[in-house]
Design a protein around this motif. Structure first.
Motif, PDB file in Angstrom:
ATOM      1  N   LYS A   1      -1.211   4.355  -5.698  1.00  0.00           N
ATOM      2  CA  LYS A   1      -0.232   4.076  -4.857  1.00  0.00           C
ATOM      3  C   LYS A   1      -0.601   2.966  -3.991  1.00  0.00           C
ATOM      4  O   LYS A   1       0.176   2.204  -3.745  1.00  0.00           O
ATOM      5  CB  LYS A   1       0.065   5.324  -4.027  1.00  0.00           C
ATOM      6  N   LEU A   2      -1.841   2.861  -3.552  1.00  0.00           N
ATOM      7  CA  LEU A   2      -2.334   1.678  -2.769  1.00  0.00           C
ATOM      8  C   LEU A   2      -2.310   0.496  -3.386  1.00  0.00           C
ATOM      9  O   LEU A   2      -1.746  -0.611  -2.817  1.00  0.00           O
ATOM     10  CB  LEU A   2      -3.694   2.137  -2.315  1.00  0.00           C
ATOM     11  N   THR A   3      -2.582   0.531  -4.694  1.00  0.00           N
ATOM     12  CA  THR A   3      -2.562  -0.864  -5.339  1.00  0.00           C
ATOM     13  C   THR A   3      -1.226  -1.116  -5.678  1.00  0.00           C
ATOM     14  O   THR A   3      -0.939  -2.496  -5.507  1.00  0.00           O
ATOM     15  CB  THR A   3      -3.251  -0.519  -6.627  1.00  0.00           C
ATOM     16  N   THR A   4      -0.301  -0.222  -5.935  1.00  0.00           N
ATOM     17  CA  THR A   4       1.117  -0.634  -6.182  1.00  0.00           C
ATOM     18  C   THR A   4       1.717  -1.363  -4.889  1.00  0.00           C
ATOM     19  O   THR A   4       2.512  -2.298  -4.973  1.00  0.00           O
ATOM     20  CB  THR A   4       1.907   0.617  -6.814  1.00  0.00           C
ATOM     21  N   LEU A   5       1.479  -0.486  -4.032  1.00  0.00           N
ATOM     22  CA  LEU A   5       2.306  -1.125  -2.555  1.00  0.00           C
ATOM     23  C   LEU A   5       1.387  -2.335  -2.291  1.00  0.00           C
ATOM     24  O   LEU A   5       2.382  -3.392  -1.651  1.00  0.00           O
ATOM     25  CB  LEU A   5       1.839  -0.067  -1.685  1.00  0.00           C
ATOM     26  N   ALA A   6       0.371  -2.555  -2.492  1.00  0.00           N
ATOM     27  CA  ALA A   6      -0.302  -4.065  -1.895  1.00  0.00           C
ATOM     28  C   ALA A   6       0.122  -4.999  -2.837  1.00  0.00           C
ATOM     29  O   ALA A   6       0.628  -6.034  -2.467  1.00  0.00           O
ATOM     30  CB  ALA A   6      -1.846  -3.851  -2.417  1.00  0.00           C
ATOM     31  N   GLN A   7       0.415  -4.748  -4.168  1.00  0.00           N
ATOM     32  CA  GLN A   7       0.828  -5.506  -5.160  1.00  0.00           C
ATOM     33  C   GLN A   7       2.249  -6.224  -4.999  1.00  0.00           C
ATOM     34  O   GLN A   7       2.701  -7.235  -5.253  1.00  0.00           O
ATOM     35  CB  GLN A   7       0.720  -5.474  -6.557  1.00  0.00           C
ATOM     36  N   SER A   8       2.944  -5.153  -4.478  1.00  0.00           N
ATOM     37  CA  SER A   8       4.515  -5.476  -4.309  1.00  0.00           C
ATOM     38  C   SER A   8       4.867  -5.815  -3.157  1.00  0.00           C
ATOM     39  O   SER A   8       5.878  -5.921  -2.407  1.00  0.00           O
ATOM     40  CB  SER A   8       5.378  -4.087  -4.710  1.00  0.00           C
ATOM     41  N   LYS A   9       3.602  -5.712  -2.038  1.00  0.00           N
ATOM     42  CA  LYS A   9       3.617  -6.329  -0.496  1.00  0.00           C
ATOM     43  C   LYS A   9       4.805  -5.164   0.036  1.00  0.00           C
ATOM     44  O   LYS A   9       5.467  -5.669   1.037  1.00  0.00           O
ATOM     45  CB  LYS A   9       4.299  -7.596  -0.547  1.00  0.00           C
ATOM     46  N   GLU A  10       4.697  -3.745  -0.221  1.00  0.00           N
ATOM     47  CA  GLU A  10       5.616  -2.935   0.422  1.00  0.00           C
ATOM     48  C   GLU A  10       4.899  -2.060   1.564  1.00  0.00           C
ATOM     49  O   GLU A  10       4.421  -1.248   1.538  1.00  0.00           O
ATOM     50  CB  GLU A  10       6.000  -2.005  -0.626  1.00  0.00           C
ATOM     51  N   TYR A  11       4.260  -2.953   2.481  1.00  0.00           N
ATOM     52  CA  TYR A  11       3.219  -2.541   3.558  1.00  0.00           C
ATOM     53  C   TYR A  11       3.892  -1.364   4.211  1.00  0.00           C
ATOM     54  O   TYR A  11       3.295  -0.687   4.749  1.00  0.00           O
ATOM     55  CB  TYR A  11       2.620  -3.590   4.424  1.00  0.00           C
ATOM     56  N   GLY A  12       5.211  -1.415   4.564  1.00  0.00           N
ATOM     57  CA  GLY A  12       5.922  -0.456   5.450  1.00  0.00           C
ATOM     58  C   GLY A  12       5.810   1.015   4.773  1.00  0.00           C
ATOM     59  O   GLY A  12       6.063   1.679   5.582  1.00  0.00           O
ATOM     60  N   GLN A  13       5.695   1.161   3.580  1.00  0.00           N
ATOM     61  CA  GLN A  13       5.329   2.274   3.224  1.00  0.00           C
ATOM     62  C   GLN A  13       4.036   2.823   3.154  1.00  0.00           C
ATOM     63  O   GLN A  13       3.694   4.231   2.781  1.00  0.00           O
ATOM     64  CB  GLN A  13       5.823   2.463   1.415  1.00  0.00           C
TER      65      GLN A  13
END
Length: 379
Positions: A30-42
């Motif tokens: 999850k951390l990797t996915t959010l980082a790569q998609s730049k969805e930091y708000g999640q």
């Protein structure tokens, strides 16, 4: 976390935590996915990160984490060796939580049968350990240690005990020409060949060797004490001391670690609130650690906890020894370990090399292949 919430609510009654349990492997994805998609708000405000993966994540995804060096958290109240896991570029990104401090847990009844005591295994070298291990095997038929074949855990604990690492300060692999690593592997191979280290095929088999009385000791992170204590019939028959040291190696100590984790504050957090919460609980509350030690076996890295009466209580399973107070003292002496961004790649490469070396392959060429594999991954 629930107990920490209660403690913080005493002075902040409107404070509430939304606690989400996520297995580590899923959290990393999850951390990797959010980082790569730049969805930091999640991102959650606070995350519990495995120590050996902490630097990798901060280096690879710096925009996910918050530098909390100037947050007011007293990092000097944690052992330097533990702080090191969550320190990148001299900045603190994590608050150490559960202890991975290594212990040498010994079956005192087996030692007695062979004419030894826990004191005989305290502040010694691996050379002396092997000599006594051979004698104990001959007299009792029990190997000293056990572990999963193909795993580098034992080697890496020996390596860290000397303040050595698989990487230098710039993140370059130091597998080739690493004197402490070569010494550790040589000793490991010697123990396997002499029958005092029993290699098994799985984690379950490893735990079985401890609870079934197959081996005379366990050398691992202190969290292994939880598994050991499931063997109710062995209550009172265990003792704990420090680790053997690597002789002839500069910086060698009798202390190391395996595992553990630290709290990270994300870039999406209310940083002031998150760091104040951590400062008043995991980095500032003896009451918190007094509460969670008996119920969850959560042993603190926070050094002031060792002064607690709960940590000082004799543990019947370990012959009345106050092992938790001892472990905190051990933890304060663990050398720092630079894990870097490619720790798991290096760990896997060294594990493969160890398997080859045990099977008879030349150590120099096996370690050269391991370093080449890490360098390839880096490029």
């Amino acid at each position: 976390m629930k107990e920490a919430e209660k403690i913080y609510q005493v002075d902040h009654p409107d404070f509430k935590l939304n606690i989400v349990e996520t297995p580590w492997d899923d959290l990393q994805v999850k951390l990797t996915t959010l980082a790569q998609s730049k969805e930091y708000g999640q991102l959650p405000d606070i995350m519990l990160i495995q120590n050996n993966a902490f630097q990798k994540n901060v280096i690879n995804y710096p925009e996910v984490f918050t530098d909390i060096t100037k947050s007011g958290i007293k990092f000097d109240e944690f052992p330097a060796g533990v702080n090191g896991y969550s320190t990148v570029g001299g900045a603190h990104y994590g608050v150490p939580f559960d202890s991975g401090t290594a212990i040498n847990a010994l079956r005192t009844d087996v030692l007695t049968q062979a004419g030894y005591t826990v004191k005989d295994f305290t502040d010694i070298t691996w050379d002396k350990y092997i000599t006594m291990g051979e004698d104990i095997l001959a007299k009792t038929g029990k190997p000293m240690l056990s572990g999963q074949a193909g795993s580098s855990d034992q080697i890496l604990m020996m390596l860290q005990s000397a303040g050595a690492s698989l990487f230098d300060k710039d993140g370059k692999p130091t597998i080739v020409g690493n004197v402490a690593l070569e010494k550790s592997i040589t000793l490991y191979k010697e123990m396997v060949q002499k029958g005092i280290y029993l290699e098994v095929n799985s984690w379950d088999e490893y735990i079985a060797t401890l609870v079934n009385g197959t081996v005379a000791s366990a050398l691992n992170g202190v969290w292994i004490s939880g598994s050991i204590q499931t063997a109710k019939d062995q209550s009172g028959k265990w003792g704990v001391t420090d680790l053997p040291a690597l002789s002839g190696i500069a910086g060698a100590t009798n202390y190391s670690a395996n595992g553990g984790s630290s709290w990270a504050v994300s870039s999406n957090a209310n940083v002031a609130l998150a760091t104040d919460f951590l400062a008043k609980t995991f980095a500032g509350s003896t009451k918190l650690y007094d509460t969670i030690l008996p119920g969850a076996g959560a042993i603190a890295n926070w050094t002031p906890a060792s002064k607690s009466t709960v940590y000082a209580e004799p543990q019947p399973f370990f012959g009345g020894q106050p092992i938790y107070a001892d472990v905190i003292k051990f933890g304060a002496k663990v050398p720092a370990n630079n894990t870097g961004a490619y720790y798991y790649e290096a760990r896997d490469a060294v594990s493969a090399a160890i398997t080859q070396i045990i099977a008879g392959k030349d150590m120099t060429s096996a370690l050269a292949e391991a370093q080449a594999a890490v360098e390839f991954a880096q490029n």
